[in-house]
Design an enzyme around this catalytic site. Structure first.
Site, mmCIF file in Angstrom:
data_model
loop_
_atom_site.group_PDB
_atom_site.id
_atom_site.type_symbol
_atom_site.label_atom_id
_atom_site.label_comp_id
_atom_site.label_asym_id
_atom_site.label_seq_id
_atom_site.Cartn_x
_atom_site.Cartn_y
_atom_site.Cartn_z
ATOM 1 N N GLY A 20 40.620 -30.366 189.679
ATOM 2 C CA GLY A 20 39.298 -31.939 189.468
ATOM 3 C C GLY A 20 39.314 -32.552 188.784
ATOM 4 N N SER A 21 41.069 -33.217 188.390
ATOM 5 C CA SER A 21 41.263 -34.382 186.978
ATOM 6 C C SER A 21 40.246 -35.536 187.398
ATOM 7 C CB SER A 21 42.182 -34.114 186.882
ATOM 8 O OG SER A 21 43.453 -34.678 187.811
ATOM 9 N N ASN A 22 40.360 -35.755 189.058
ATOM 10 C CA ASN A 22 40.316 -37.614 189.347
ATOM 11 C C ASN A 22 38.551 -37.098 188.518
ATOM 12 O OD1 ASN A 22 41.948 -39.347 189.890
ATOM 13 N ND2 ASN A 22 42.937 -37.563 191.048
ATOM 14 N N MET A 95 41.137 -32.099 200.735
ATOM 15 C CA MET A 95 42.444 -32.000 201.448
ATOM 16 C C MET A 95 41.573 -31.298 202.755
ATOM 17 S SD MET A 95 44.443 -32.538 199.433
ATOM 18 C CE MET A 95 45.788 -32.617 198.598
ATOM 19 N N ILE A 97 39.723 -33.122 206.320
ATOM 20 C CA ILE A 97 40.042 -34.929 206.988
ATOM 21 C C ILE A 97 38.279 -34.676 207.064
ATOM 22 C CG2 ILE A 97 40.051 -36.428 209.127
ATOM 23 C CD1 ILE A 97 43.552 -35.304 208.503
ATOM 24 N N ASN A 112 38.755 -43.080 198.827
ATOM 25 C CA ASN A 112 39.210 -41.382 198.823
ATOM 26 C C ASN A 112 40.740 -41.932 197.936
ATOM 27 O OD1 ASN A 112 41.192 -38.947 198.887
ATOM 28 N ND2 ASN A 112 42.045 -40.353 200.493
ATOM 29 N N HIS A 114 44.712 -41.994 197.092
ATOM 30 C CA HIS A 114 45.947 -40.686 197.017
ATOM 31 C C HIS A 114 47.290 -41.004 196.591
ATOM 32 C CE1 HIS A 114 48.432 -39.527 200.656
ATOM 33 N NE2 HIS A 114 48.622 -39.677 200.581
ATOM 34 N N ASP A 150 44.363 -41.250 205.603
ATOM 35 C CA ASP A 150 45.318 -42.451 204.454
ATOM 36 C C ASP A 150 45.167 -43.810 205.264
ATOM 37 O OD1 ASP A 150 44.933 -40.093 203.035
ATOM 38 O OD2 ASP A 150 47.102 -39.308 203.523
HETATM 39 C C1 GAR Z 1 45.544 -35.795 193.039
HETATM 40 O O1 GAR Z 1 46.963 -36.212 192.818
HETATM 41 C C2 GAR Z 1 44.848 -36.525 194.087
HETATM 42 O O2 GAR Z 1 45.059 -38.002 194.961
HETATM 43 C C3 GAR Z 1 45.519 -36.077 195.422
HETATM 44 O O3 GAR Z 1 44.979 -34.200 195.138
HETATM 45 C C4 GAR Z 1 45.578 -35.130 193.330
HETATM 46 C C5 GAR Z 1 43.908 -34.032 193.108
HETATM 47 O O4 GAR Z 1 44.155 -33.784 192.216
HETATM 48 N N1 GAR Z 1 45.369 -35.743 197.116
HETATM 49 C C6 GAR Z 1 46.015 -35.975 198.073
HETATM 50 O O5 GAR Z 1 47.074 -35.805 198.509
HETATM 51 C C7 GAR Z 1 44.802 -35.921 199.384
HETATM 52 N N2 GAR Z 1 45.480 -37.042 200.401
HETATM 53 P P1 GAR Z 1 42.644 -33.819 191.274
HETATM 54 O O6 GAR Z 1 42.019 -32.643 191.511
HETATM 55 O O7 GAR Z 1 43.197 -33.204 189.463
HETATM 56 O O8 GAR Z 1 41.794 -34.785 190.702
#
Ligand code: GAR
Length: 193
Positions: A20-22, A95, A97, A112, A114, A150
């Protein structure tokens, strides 16, 4: 809708499966006066997702939905989203679809992030494949979501240089750092122009 005073923010749900850093970066962004979004809900398909802790820290409603049975899960998700008057879904490390049937309820309202320069390196193990192929650049992409993996229309991308001694982990970390800045910028691009 412009960033003028008193504008109504868009009720947003962020879907996560992991750290969940995003999500955290989007929450911080949402507190900015100029942000067009207000995060009302955090939804996860994993009860143990670390990112769910931001619910308590930032006092945002959270919801766990088991996605093992997708049709049922999507029905429940839709009902939660409606109940909370959600108009935008930001996938952030989610993760699963989403089906065409689900997405038609949110046409053009699901985005999203990616960790690759789409259309290259869709799917999983992005960084490992990028390094194996000796790519000079990788990066991250924010895009609209359709029911193909994607593949939706690209909103914004950011390039990141691949270093000679990069491991999938070191590259992932550098790209993630860029993601945190790219996602808010993409949202501004969609709604403030
Ligand atoms: C991120 O790098 C995001 O781009 C990726 O998972 C990570 C989640 O990090 N997403 C995918 O690969 C989707 N296909 P986070 O939980 O720290 O945000």
């Amino acid at each position: 809708m412009g960033p003028s005073t008193g504008f109504k923010k868009i009720n947003t749900a962020v879907f996560i499966s992991g750290t969940g850093s995003n999500l955290k970066s989007l929450i911080n962004f949402s507190k900015n006066k100029k942000s067009p979004i207000n995060i009302k809900l955090i939804l996860s398909n994993r009860q143990s997702a670390k990112g769910l802790r931001y619910s308590k820290i930032f006092k945002i409603k959270k919801k766990f939905i088991n996605f093992k049975k997708k049709t049922i899960a999507e029905k429940k998700t839709l009902s939660v989203l409606k109940k909370n008057h959600i108009n935008l879904i930001c996938l952030a490390g989610f993760m699963k679809i989403l089906s065409k049937n689900f997405l038609k309820n949110f046409d053009g309202k699901v985005i999203n992030i990616h960790p690759s320069l789409l259309p290259k390196y869709k799917g999983l193990d992005t960084h490992k494949r990028v390094i194996k192929n000796n790519e000079k650049f990788s990066g991250c992409t924010v895009h609209f979501v359709n029911s193909r993996l994607d593949s939706g229309k690209i909103i914004l991308q950011e390039k990141v240089k691949v270093k000679k001694n990069d491991t999938p982990k070191s590259l992932a970390k550098r790209i993630l750092f860029k993601e945190h800045e790219l996602y808010p910028r993409a949202i501004l691009k969609i709604f403030n122009h």
